[in-house]
Scaffold this motif. Sequence first.
Motif, short mmCIF file in Angstrom:
data_model
loop_
_atom_site.label_atom_id
_atom_site.label_comp_id
_atom_site.label_asym_id
_atom_site.label_seq_id
_atom_site.Cartn_x
_atom_site.Cartn_y
_atom_site.Cartn_z
N SER A 29 32.17 -2.59 -36.91
CA SER A 29 31.20 -1.51 -36.69
C SER A 29 31.93 -0.17 -36.64
O SER A 29 31.45 0.83 -37.19
N LYS A 43 26.71 0.35 -33.60
CA LYS A 43 27.10 0.26 -32.18
C LYS A 43 28.37 -0.56 -32.03
O LYS A 43 28.51 -1.64 -32.60
N THR A 51 27.86 -7.13 -32.02
CA THR A 51 26.89 -7.19 -33.12
C THR A 51 26.42 -8.64 -33.27
O THR A 51 27.21 -9.53 -33.56
N ASP A 76 26.51 -4.62 -41.70
CA ASP A 76 27.38 -4.94 -40.58
C ASP A 76 27.01 -6.33 -40.09
O ASP A 76 25.92 -6.56 -39.58
#
Length: 186
Positions: A29, A43, A51, A76
């Motif tokens: 990320s 994030k 994640t 992601d």
Amino acid sequence: MKSATKPQGYPPVSCKEVAFVGRSNVGKSSMINAILGRKLLAKTSGRPGKTQLINFFRVGVKDDAQEQKGELSFVDLPGYGYAKVNLQEKESWRRMIQAYLAGRPQLLGVLLLVDIRHKLDFKDELMQQMLQEQKIPYLVVATKSDKLGVSKVASICKKNFPFAVVPFSSKSKKGVSKVLEWINEL
Ligand code: GTP
Ligand code: MG
């Protein structure tokens, strides 16, 4: 654009896609933020396993004259190898990633992230194998290179990885232009 776990939940976009895979906490990320010049788009967390879903980001692409040229999607993916998740969760991770890799014809290529300080483990090798079997182009990026002294980077890469890797740091931005070049070539 969207977060999903199953193919039915993927955004129905036709633009080409680039995905980021690797162990939990390796810096996927952070790398998306670093190469897009954004701080908080994807994030991040010091705690592995941040994640949990497949997150799709829409990215505008400009040409050398800064004219909008088109769009890409960055994906992601949740990390693998997070020690604190149980077997069932690990299996559901494997199925989620495999379904994504096999069912995304617009996937142009994958950035496979490994921590520059550690040799590949069997999950990294399994990932490489999956990518090779699916004939998906991939680039191995060795993250957190700022954790090593500049003079150590080349020798540690040679010692830890039996193939060419791109040393990278989201902190110092080392390797950002190499990664963007690779995506551009794709
Ligand atoms: P999961 O979502 O759990 O799979 O992790 P991730 O691979 O997305 O990692 P994330 O980007 O959340 O980063 C994990 C931790 O490593 C955070 O504390 C980041 O600040 C840190 N980190 C990421 N990239 C770098 C880097 O290049 N250098 C340093 N020093 N720290 C980094
Ligand atoms: Mg993450």
